[in-house]
Design a protein around this motif. Structure first.
Motif, mmCIF file in Angstrom:
data_model
loop_
_atom_site.group_PDB
_atom_site.id
_atom_site.type_symbol
_atom_site.label_atom_id
_atom_site.label_comp_id
_atom_site.label_asym_id
_atom_site.label_seq_id
_atom_site.Cartn_x
_atom_site.Cartn_y
_atom_site.Cartn_z
ATOM 1 N N SER A 72 0.824 -1.211 0.000
ATOM 2 C CA SER A 72 0.000 0.000 0.000
ATOM 3 C C SER A 72 0.856 1.258 0.000
ATOM 4 O O SER A 72 0.516 2.254 -0.649
ATOM 5 C CB SER A 72 -0.939 -0.001 1.212
ATOM 6 O OG SER A 72 -0.234 0.224 2.424
ATOM 7 N N LEU A 73 1.980 1.215 0.699
ATOM 8 C CA LEU A 73 2.882 2.370 0.703
ATOM 9 C C LEU A 73 3.511 2.560 -0.667
ATOM 10 O O LEU A 73 3.647 3.693 -1.144
ATOM 11 C CB LEU A 73 3.964 2.176 1.769
ATOM 12 C CG LEU A 73 3.496 2.265 3.223
ATOM 13 C CD1 LEU A 73 4.588 1.775 4.168
ATOM 14 C CD2 LEU A 73 3.085 3.684 3.585
ATOM 15 N N ALA A 74 3.878 1.459 -1.317
ATOM 16 C CA ALA A 74 4.470 1.558 -2.647
ATOM 17 C C ALA A 74 3.470 2.097 -3.663
ATOM 18 O O ALA A 74 3.838 2.845 -4.583
ATOM 19 C CB ALA A 74 4.984 0.180 -3.085
ATOM 20 N N ARG A 75 2.208 1.737 -3.488
ATOM 21 C CA ARG A 75 1.170 2.184 -4.422
ATOM 22 C C ARG A 75 0.583 3.544 -4.035
ATOM 23 O O ARG A 75 -0.241 4.088 -4.757
ATOM 24 C CB ARG A 75 0.063 1.136 -4.486
ATOM 25 C CG ARG A 75 0.544 -0.217 -5.002
ATOM 26 C CD ARG A 75 -0.521 -1.284 -4.874
ATOM 27 N NE ARG A 75 -1.641 -1.062 -5.780
ATOM 28 C CZ ARG A 75 -2.713 -1.846 -5.835
ATOM 29 N NH1 ARG A 75 -2.801 -2.899 -5.039
ATOM 30 N NH2 ARG A 75 -3.675 -1.584 -6.679
ATOM 31 N N ARG A 76 0.978 4.038 -2.856
ATOM 32 C CA ARG A 76 0.542 5.345 -2.355
ATOM 33 C C ARG A 76 -0.975 5.444 -2.210
ATOM 34 O O ARG A 76 -1.582 6.454 -2.537
ATOM 35 C CB ARG A 76 1.064 6.477 -3.256
ATOM 36 C CG ARG A 76 2.574 6.550 -3.306
ATOM 37 C CD ARG A 76 3.041 7.745 -4.094
ATOM 38 N NE ARG A 76 4.498 7.818 -4.110
ATOM 39 C CZ ARG A 76 5.195 8.765 -4.721
ATOM 40 N NH1 ARG A 76 4.555 9.737 -5.370
ATOM 41 N NH2 ARG A 76 6.514 8.755 -4.687
ATOM 42 N N ARG A 77 -1.550 4.364 -1.711
ATOM 43 C CA ARG A 77 -2.971 4.409 -1.397
ATOM 44 C C ARG A 77 -3.272 3.359 -0.333
ATOM 45 O O ARG A 77 -2.505 2.412 -0.134
ATOM 46 C CB ARG A 77 -3.825 4.170 -2.627
ATOM 47 C CG ARG A 77 -3.662 2.817 -3.276
ATOM 48 C CD ARG A 77 -4.480 2.763 -4.557
ATOM 49 N NE ARG A 77 -4.469 1.455 -5.164
ATOM 50 C CZ ARG A 77 -4.986 1.190 -6.352
ATOM 51 N NH1 ARG A 77 -5.545 2.158 -7.052
ATOM 52 N NH2 ARG A 77 -4.944 -0.031 -6.857
ATOM 53 N N ARG A 78 -4.381 3.556 0.339
ATOM 54 C CA ARG A 78 -4.756 2.638 1.403
ATOM 55 C C ARG A 78 -5.101 1.255 0.851
ATOM 56 O O ARG A 78 -5.606 1.145 -0.264
ATOM 57 C CB ARG A 78 -5.966 3.182 2.174
ATOM 58 C CG ARG A 78 -5.691 4.429 2.966
ATOM 59 C CD ARG A 78 -6.874 4.795 3.848
ATOM 60 N NE ARG A 78 -8.074 5.114 3.081
ATOM 61 C CZ ARG A 78 -9.245 5.443 3.622
ATOM 62 N NH1 ARG A 78 -9.367 5.460 4.943
ATOM 63 N NH2 ARG A 78 -10.278 5.744 2.873
#
Length: 215
Positions: A72-78
Protein backbone atom coordinates in the motif's frame (compact mmCIF):
# COMPACT_ATOMS: atom_id res chain seq x y z
CA UNK A 1 -19.27 22.50 0.54
CA UNK A 2 -19.67 19.36 2.65
CA UNK A 3 -19.20 17.00 -0.31
CA UNK A 4 -15.86 18.69 -1.07
CA UNK A 5 -14.60 18.64 2.52
CA UNK A 6 -15.20 14.94 3.17
CA UNK A 7 -12.80 13.51 0.56
CA UNK A 8 -10.14 15.96 1.69
CA UNK A 9 -10.55 14.80 5.28
CA UNK A 10 -10.30 11.19 4.23
CA UNK A 11 -7.19 11.92 2.19
CA UNK A 12 -5.65 13.65 5.16
CA UNK A 13 -6.43 10.66 7.34
CA UNK A 14 -4.84 8.33 4.78
CA UNK A 15 -1.69 10.42 4.58
CA UNK A 16 -1.42 10.76 8.35
CA UNK A 17 -1.55 6.96 8.66
CA UNK A 18 1.51 6.45 6.44
CA UNK A 19 3.99 6.54 9.36
CA UNK A 20 1.82 4.03 11.26
CA UNK A 21 1.73 1.62 8.32
CA UNK A 22 5.49 2.00 7.97
CA UNK A 23 5.98 1.35 11.70
CA UNK A 24 3.82 -1.79 11.60
CA UNK A 25 5.73 -3.18 8.64
CA UNK A 26 9.09 -2.30 10.21
CA UNK A 27 8.28 -4.00 13.53
CA UNK A 28 6.98 -7.13 11.81
CA UNK A 29 10.00 -7.45 9.51
CA UNK A 30 12.52 -6.57 12.24
CA UNK A 31 11.01 -9.13 14.63
CA UNK A 32 11.09 -11.85 11.98
CA UNK A 33 14.64 -10.97 10.89
CA UNK A 34 15.87 -11.02 14.49
CA UNK A 35 14.18 -14.36 15.03
CA UNK A 36 16.10 -15.79 12.08
CA UNK A 37 19.32 -14.36 13.49
CA UNK A 38 18.66 -15.88 16.94
CA UNK A 39 17.95 -19.42 15.70
CA UNK A 40 20.50 -19.39 12.87
CA UNK A 41 23.39 -20.89 14.91
CA UNK A 42 21.24 -23.92 15.77
CA UNK A 43 19.70 -24.30 12.32
CA UNK A 44 22.73 -23.76 10.10
CA UNK A 45 21.31 -21.76 7.20
CA UNK A 46 18.92 -18.89 6.56
CA UNK A 47 16.81 -21.06 4.25
CA UNK A 48 16.42 -23.75 6.92
CA UNK A 49 15.59 -21.12 9.55
CA UNK A 50 12.91 -19.60 7.32
CA UNK A 51 11.47 -23.03 6.53
CA UNK A 52 11.20 -23.79 10.24
CA UNK A 53 9.56 -20.44 11.00
CA UNK A 54 7.07 -20.72 8.15
CA UNK A 55 5.25 -23.53 9.91
CA UNK A 56 3.81 -20.95 12.36
CA UNK A 57 0.58 -19.03 11.77
CA UNK A 58 2.12 -16.10 13.66
CA UNK A 59 4.94 -15.80 11.13
CA UNK A 60 2.74 -16.15 8.07
CA UNK A 61 0.26 -13.59 9.41
CA UNK A 62 2.95 -11.06 10.28
CA UNK A 63 4.35 -11.49 6.77
CA UNK A 64 0.87 -10.89 5.37
CA UNK A 65 0.41 -7.75 7.46
CA UNK A 66 3.85 -6.41 6.50
CA UNK A 67 3.25 -7.25 2.84
CA UNK A 68 -0.08 -5.43 2.73
CA UNK A 69 1.39 -2.37 4.44
CA UNK A 70 4.46 -2.24 2.18
CA UNK A 71 2.42 -2.74 -1.00
CA UNK A 72 0.00 0.00 0.00
CA UNK A 73 2.88 2.37 0.70
CA UNK A 74 4.47 1.56 -2.65
CA UNK A 75 1.17 2.18 -4.42
CA UNK A 76 0.54 5.35 -2.36
CA UNK A 77 -2.97 4.41 -1.40
CA UNK A 78 -4.76 2.64 1.40
CA UNK A 79 -5.32 -1.12 1.24
CA UNK A 80 -8.85 -2.14 0.27
CA UNK A 81 -11.50 -2.60 2.94
CA UNK A 82 -11.67 -6.39 2.63
CA UNK A 83 -7.93 -7.11 2.89
CA UNK A 84 -7.61 -4.55 5.71
CA UNK A 85 -10.31 -6.28 7.74
CA UNK A 86 -8.90 -9.71 6.89
CA UNK A 87 -5.36 -9.03 8.13
CA UNK A 88 -6.76 -7.26 11.20
CA UNK A 89 -8.90 -10.31 12.02
CA UNK A 90 -5.97 -12.68 11.62
CA UNK A 91 -3.50 -10.61 13.64
CA UNK A 92 -5.97 -10.06 16.48
CA UNK A 93 -6.27 -13.83 16.84
CA UNK A 94 -2.47 -14.16 16.76
CA UNK A 95 -2.15 -11.82 19.71
CA UNK A 96 -5.15 -13.20 21.62
CA UNK A 97 -4.18 -16.86 21.31
CA UNK A 98 -0.56 -16.14 22.21
CA UNK A 99 -1.44 -14.24 25.38
CA UNK A 100 -4.24 -16.63 26.38
CA UNK A 101 -2.60 -19.99 25.60
CA UNK A 102 0.95 -19.83 24.32
CA UNK A 103 2.78 -17.00 26.04
CA UNK A 104 6.21 -17.81 27.41
CA UNK A 105 7.62 -16.41 30.62
CA UNK A 106 10.61 -14.76 28.97
CA UNK A 107 12.87 -12.47 31.04
CA UNK A 108 11.90 -8.86 30.48
CA UNK A 109 14.30 -6.91 28.29
CA UNK A 110 15.98 -9.90 26.63
CA UNK A 111 16.17 -10.07 22.86
CA UNK A 112 13.76 -13.02 22.72
CA UNK A 113 11.30 -11.04 24.86
CA UNK A 114 11.28 -8.13 22.40
CA UNK A 115 11.09 -10.45 19.40
CA UNK A 116 8.12 -12.36 20.83
CA UNK A 117 6.26 -9.22 21.79
CA UNK A 118 7.14 -7.57 18.50
CA UNK A 119 5.02 -9.92 16.42
CA UNK A 120 2.63 -11.11 19.15
CA UNK A 121 1.84 -7.78 20.83
CA UNK A 122 3.10 -4.67 19.05
CA UNK A 123 2.01 -5.62 15.53
CA UNK A 124 -1.50 -6.75 16.62
CA UNK A 125 -2.10 -3.66 18.77
CA UNK A 126 -0.80 -1.21 16.18
CA UNK A 127 -2.75 -2.91 13.39
CA UNK A 128 -5.98 -2.58 15.37
CA UNK A 129 -5.24 1.10 16.02
CA UNK A 130 -4.54 1.64 12.32
CA UNK A 131 -7.71 -0.19 11.30
CA UNK A 132 -9.90 1.84 13.65
CA UNK A 133 -8.30 5.18 12.83
CA UNK A 134 -7.44 5.05 9.16
CA UNK A 135 -8.25 1.84 7.29
CA UNK A 136 -10.77 1.75 4.45
CA UNK A 137 -14.01 0.24 5.79
CA UNK A 138 -16.71 0.90 3.21
CA UNK A 139 -18.66 -1.87 1.50
CA UNK A 140 -17.86 -4.73 3.88
CA UNK A 141 -20.46 -7.53 3.99
CA UNK A 142 -21.05 -10.25 6.62
CA UNK A 143 -20.36 -13.06 4.12
CA UNK A 144 -16.79 -11.79 3.83
CA UNK A 145 -16.11 -12.92 7.40
CA UNK A 146 -16.38 -16.49 6.11
CA UNK A 147 -13.95 -15.70 3.30
CA UNK A 148 -11.40 -14.37 5.78
CA UNK A 149 -11.65 -17.59 7.82
CA UNK A 150 -10.50 -19.62 4.81
CA UNK A 151 -6.87 -18.59 5.31
CA UNK A 152 -6.69 -20.09 8.83
CA UNK A 153 -8.38 -23.27 7.55
CA UNK A 154 -5.87 -23.51 4.69
CA UNK A 155 -3.08 -22.94 7.22
CA UNK A 156 -4.42 -25.78 9.38
CA UNK A 157 -4.28 -28.18 6.44
CA UNK A 158 -0.74 -27.02 5.61
CA UNK A 159 0.48 -27.31 9.23
CA UNK A 160 -1.04 -30.77 9.62
CA UNK A 161 0.53 -31.93 6.36
CA UNK A 162 3.94 -30.74 7.51
CA UNK A 163 3.41 -32.32 10.92
CA UNK A 164 2.45 -35.67 9.43
CA UNK A 165 5.55 -35.52 7.23
CA UNK A 166 8.14 -34.63 9.87
CA UNK A 167 6.40 -35.15 13.23
CA UNK A 168 6.68 -31.48 14.25
CA UNK A 169 3.49 -29.59 15.04
CA UNK A 170 3.70 -25.85 15.73
CA UNK A 171 0.88 -25.71 18.31
CA UNK A 172 -0.37 -28.23 20.85
CA UNK A 173 -4.00 -27.86 19.76
CA UNK A 174 -3.26 -29.17 16.25
CA UNK A 175 -1.00 -32.00 17.44
CA UNK A 176 -3.01 -35.26 17.24
CA UNK A 177 -0.43 -36.93 19.45
CA UNK A 178 -1.35 -34.55 22.28
CA UNK A 179 -5.07 -33.87 21.85
CA UNK A 180 -6.11 -36.68 19.49
CA UNK A 181 -7.74 -36.23 16.11
CA UNK A 182 -11.08 -35.47 17.71
CA UNK A 183 -9.36 -32.75 19.72
CA UNK A 184 -7.75 -31.33 16.59
CA UNK A 185 -11.13 -31.11 14.86
CA UNK A 186 -12.76 -29.55 17.93
CA UNK A 187 -10.01 -26.94 18.17
CA UNK A 188 -10.27 -26.31 14.45
CA UNK A 189 -14.02 -25.79 14.71
CA UNK A 190 -13.58 -23.47 17.67
CA UNK A 191 -10.93 -21.41 15.92
CA UNK A 192 -13.04 -21.23 12.76
CA UNK A 193 -15.90 -19.89 14.88
CA UNK A 194 -13.51 -17.42 16.53
CA UNK A 195 -12.19 -16.09 13.22
CA UNK A 196 -15.68 -15.88 11.72
CA UNK A 197 -17.20 -14.23 14.79
CA UNK A 198 -14.39 -11.71 15.01
CA UNK A 199 -14.73 -10.98 11.30
CA UNK A 200 -18.45 -10.30 11.75
CA UNK A 201 -17.64 -7.96 14.63
CA UNK A 202 -15.26 -6.03 12.39
CA UNK A 203 -17.92 -5.75 9.68
CA UNK A 204 -20.37 -4.30 12.20
CA UNK A 205 -17.70 -2.01 13.64
CA UNK A 206 -16.75 -0.87 10.13
CA UNK A 207 -20.31 0.17 9.39
CA UNK A 208 -20.54 2.08 12.61
CA UNK A 209 -17.14 3.75 12.24
CA UNK A 210 -17.76 4.61 8.59
CA UNK A 211 -20.93 6.40 9.63
CA UNK A 212 -19.08 8.33 12.32
CA UNK A 213 -16.23 9.31 9.96
CA UNK A 214 -18.73 10.44 7.29
CA UNK A 215 -20.87 12.48 9.68
Amino acid sequence: MQSIALPAARGATSMSAVPLRLLIAAIAIASLALRVWVILPDIGSVAAALWQMLRYFTILTNLAVAGVMILSLARRRRPGAAISAAITTWIIVVGAVYHALLGQDLPFGTLRYWIDHGYHTAVPVLTVIWWIAAAEKSGLRPIQALHWALFPIAYLAYALARGLADGVYPYFFINPGMVGWSGVFLWAAGLFALFTGLGLMLVLAARRLSGVQSA
